[in-house]
Design a protein around this motif. Structure first.
Motif, mmCIF file in Angstrom:
data_model
loop_
_atom_site.group_PDB
_atom_site.id
_atom_site.type_symbol
_atom_site.label_atom_id
_atom_site.label_comp_id
_atom_site.label_asym_id
_atom_site.label_seq_id
_atom_site.Cartn_x
_atom_site.Cartn_y
_atom_site.Cartn_z
ATOM 1 N N SER A 1 2.153 10.196 5.533
ATOM 2 C CA SER A 1 2.568 11.273 6.438
ATOM 3 C C SER A 1 4.069 11.499 6.264
ATOM 4 O O SER A 1 4.736 10.760 5.522
ATOM 5 C CB SER A 1 2.279 10.862 7.883
ATOM 6 N N SER A 2 4.636 12.470 6.954
ATOM 7 C CA SER A 2 6.089 12.686 6.863
ATOM 8 C C SER A 2 6.835 11.450 7.370
ATOM 9 O O SER A 2 7.848 11.054 6.782
ATOM 10 C CB SER A 2 6.504 13.938 7.623
ATOM 11 N N ILE A 3 6.309 10.798 8.402
ATOM 12 C CA ILE A 3 6.909 9.553 8.910
ATOM 13 C C ILE A 3 6.805 8.473 7.828
ATOM 14 O O ILE A 3 7.760 7.732 7.576
ATOM 15 C CB ILE A 3 6.209 9.094 10.213
ATOM 16 N N GLY A 4 5.649 8.379 7.190
ATOM 17 C CA GLY A 4 5.440 7.406 6.127
ATOM 18 C C GLY A 4 6.341 7.658 4.931
ATOM 19 O O GLY A 4 6.895 6.722 4.347
ATOM 20 N N LYS A 5 6.501 8.921 4.556
ATOM 21 C CA LYS A 5 7.374 9.256 3.419
ATOM 22 C C LYS A 5 8.819 8.889 3.701
ATOM 23 O O LYS A 5 9.537 8.407 2.819
ATOM 24 C CB LYS A 5 7.261 10.752 3.092
ATOM 25 N N GLU A 6 9.246 9.110 4.935
ATOM 26 C CA GLU A 6 10.612 8.766 5.326
ATOM 27 C C GLU A 6 10.833 7.252 5.234
ATOM 28 O O GLU A 6 11.834 6.787 4.686
ATOM 29 C CB GLU A 6 10.842 9.242 6.771
ATOM 30 N N ALA B 1 0.839 -1.208 0.000
ATOM 31 C CA ALA B 1 0.000 0.000 0.000
ATOM 32 C C ALA B 1 0.869 1.251 0.000
ATOM 33 O O ALA B 1 0.600 2.203 -0.748
ATOM 34 C CB ALA B 1 -0.944 -0.011 1.202
ATOM 35 N N MET B 2 1.922 1.248 0.818
ATOM 36 C CA MET B 2 2.832 2.398 0.856
ATOM 37 C C MET B 2 3.476 2.633 -0.511
ATOM 38 O O MET B 2 3.649 3.783 -0.924
ATOM 39 C CB MET B 2 3.956 2.174 1.881
ATOM 40 N N ALA B 3 3.843 1.550 -1.172
ATOM 41 C CA ALA B 3 4.530 1.676 -2.460
ATOM 42 C C ALA B 3 3.661 2.413 -3.482
ATOM 43 O O ALA B 3 4.146 3.300 -4.192
ATOM 44 C CB ALA B 3 4.932 0.298 -2.977
ATOM 45 N N VAL B 4 2.381 2.052 -3.551
ATOM 46 C CA VAL B 4 1.528 2.739 -4.530
ATOM 47 C C VAL B 4 1.201 4.154 -4.074
ATOM 48 O O VAL B 4 1.127 5.069 -4.899
ATOM 49 C CB VAL B 4 0.250 1.941 -4.889
ATOM 50 N N ARG C 1 -7.037 -3.522 6.189
ATOM 51 C CA ARG C 1 -6.159 -3.855 7.323
ATOM 52 C C ARG C 1 -4.799 -3.181 7.180
ATOM 53 O O ARG C 1 -4.241 -2.673 8.147
ATOM 54 C CB ARG C 1 -5.986 -5.368 7.442
ATOM 55 N N ALA C 2 -4.249 -3.180 5.961
ATOM 56 C CA ALA C 2 -2.950 -2.546 5.735
ATOM 57 C C ALA C 2 -3.021 -1.045 6.013
ATOM 58 O O ALA C 2 -2.141 -0.485 6.677
ATOM 59 C CB ALA C 2 -2.485 -2.800 4.297
ATOM 60 N N LEU C 3 -4.074 -0.395 5.529
ATOM 61 C CA LEU C 3 -4.226 1.045 5.761
ATOM 62 C C LEU C 3 -4.422 1.346 7.239
ATOM 63 O O LEU C 3 -3.870 2.330 7.749
ATOM 64 C CB LEU C 3 -5.394 1.593 4.931
ATOM 65 N N ALA C 4 -5.161 0.500 7.936
ATOM 66 C CA ALA C 4 -5.346 0.688 9.382
ATOM 67 C C ALA C 4 -4.013 0.568 10.111
ATOM 68 O O ALA C 4 -3.724 1.348 11.033
ATOM 69 C CB ALA C 4 -6.349 -0.335 9.920
ATOM 70 N N GLY C 5 -3.185 -0.387 9.695
ATOM 71 C CA GLY C 5 -1.857 -0.537 10.306
ATOM 72 C C GLY C 5 -0.979 0.672 10.045
ATOM 73 O O GLY C 5 -0.277 1.155 10.941
ATOM 74 N N LEU C 6 -1.007 1.177 8.825
ATOM 75 C CA LEU C 6 -0.224 2.369 8.502
ATOM 76 C C LEU C 6 -0.698 3.571 9.318
ATOM 77 O O LEU C 6 0.112 4.356 9.820
ATOM 78 C CB LEU C 6 -0.315 2.679 7.004
ATOM 79 N N GLN C 7 -2.002 3.689 9.468
ATOM 80 C CA GLN C 7 -2.554 4.801 10.226
ATOM 81 C C GLN C 7 -2.197 4.676 11.712
ATOM 82 O O GLN C 7 -1.848 5.657 12.359
ATOM 83 C CB GLN C 7 -4.068 4.859 10.033
ATOM 84 N N GLY D 1 3.161 6.046 -2.216
ATOM 85 C CA GLY D 1 4.385 6.836 -2.377
ATOM 86 C C GLY D 1 4.552 7.303 -3.812
ATOM 87 O O GLY D 1 5.011 8.409 -4.071
ATOM 88 N N ALA D 2 4.138 6.453 -4.746
ATOM 89 C CA ALA D 2 4.250 6.791 -6.169
ATOM 90 C C ALA D 2 3.087 7.658 -6.650
ATOM 91 O O ALA D 2 3.251 8.469 -7.560
ATOM 92 C CB ALA D 2 4.327 5.513 -7.001
ATOM 93 N N GLN D 3 1.893 7.456 -6.027
ATOM 94 C CA GLN D 3 0.691 8.169 -6.474
ATOM 95 C C GLN D 3 -0.111 8.650 -5.260
ATOM 96 O O GLN D 3 -1.126 8.046 -4.920
ATOM 97 C CB GLN D 3 -0.181 7.250 -7.331
ATOM 98 N N PRO D 4 0.314 9.711 -4.616
ATOM 99 C CA PRO D 4 -0.420 10.209 -3.447
ATOM 100 C C PRO D 4 -1.856 10.593 -3.804
ATOM 101 O O PRO D 4 -2.137 11.015 -4.928
ATOM 102 C CB PRO D 4 0.369 11.463 -3.036
ATOM 103 N N GLY D 5 -2.753 10.417 -2.857
ATOM 104 C CA GLY D 5 -4.129 10.852 -3.038
ATOM 105 C C GLY D 5 -5.060 9.798 -3.600
ATOM 106 O O GLY D 5 -6.193 10.113 -3.967
ATOM 107 N N LEU D 6 -4.615 8.559 -3.643
ATOM 108 C CA LEU D 6 -5.487 7.483 -4.124
ATOM 109 C C LEU D 6 -6.574 7.173 -3.103
ATOM 110 O O LEU D 6 -6.446 7.498 -1.928
ATOM 111 C CB LEU D 6 -4.665 6.207 -4.367
ATOM 112 N N THR D 7 -7.616 6.513 -3.551
ATOM 113 C CA THR D 7 -8.634 5.982 -2.647
ATOM 114 C C THR D 7 -8.244 4.549 -2.286
ATOM 115 O O THR D 7 -7.386 3.939 -2.936
ATOM 116 C CB THR D 7 -10.019 5.957 -3.313
ATOM 117 N N ALA D 8 -8.891 3.983 -1.277
ATOM 118 C CA ALA D 8 -8.623 2.597 -0.887
ATOM 119 C C ALA D 8 -8.934 1.637 -2.036
ATOM 120 O O ALA D 8 -8.192 0.664 -2.260
ATOM 121 C CB ALA D 8 -9.437 2.238 0.356
#
Length: 151
Positions: A97-102, A41-44, A69-75, A46-53
């Motif tokens: 988020s900035s943490i996620g981008k890092e 989920a992060m990979a897509v 579940r993956a998005l809930a874990g990231l959040q 990171g490449a395309q911000p602003g997607l829907t689930a």
């Protein structure tokens, strides 16, 4: 000559995915508290911000529950922000988020290194051909999934 399931292209594709994904948990997952589906989920995103689930599910090939579940874990780890979609308030747009981008920058660099190792013994022309074939397969399978005819 053996003509069992292990000789089918589909089985080989699944095996390659499993063999390449297996080390993820040891190399990356434990160190960063990140599941493979969270990384996908992060990979897509990171490449395309602003997607829907739904778009994340389409681009990763994961089912909607796995994406949820993956998005809930990231959040939960503060790696993801959700913003209401101004055109449709029933859905949200997803951003790292900035943490996620890092983390995305760190893990994607490791992923590129792993990919280079994996394909080091494959001729560039063969790799281009395989990439084109995989694109055709993805388009074909995505079309059957959308029609509800996939196995």
């Amino acid at each position: 000559m053996n003509s069992g399931l292990e000789d089918s292209v589909f089985f080989k594709l699944v095996r390659v995915v499993n063999l390449t994904a297996r080390p993820f948990q040891q190399r990356v997952g434990r160190r960063h508290q990140l599941t493979l589906n969270e990384w996908r989920a992060m990979a897509v995103l990171g490449a395309q911000p602003g997607l829907t689930a739904t778009q994340v599910a389409d681009l990763t090939g994961l089912d909607k529950m796995a994406v949820s579940r993956a998005l809930a874990g990231l959040q939960r780890h503060k790696r993801l922000h959700r913003h209401e979609d101004p055109t449709d308030l029933r859905r949200s747009r997803l951003y790292l988020s900035s943490i996620g981008k890092e983390l995305y920058a760190t893990v994607s660099a490791q992923a590129r290194e792993r990919e280079a190792e994996l394909f080091a013994r494959v001729d560039p022309a063969e790799l281009r051909e395989m990439n084109a074939t995989l694109d055709k397969l993805i388009a074909s399978v995505a079309g059957t999934v959308e029609l509800g005819t996939a196995a």
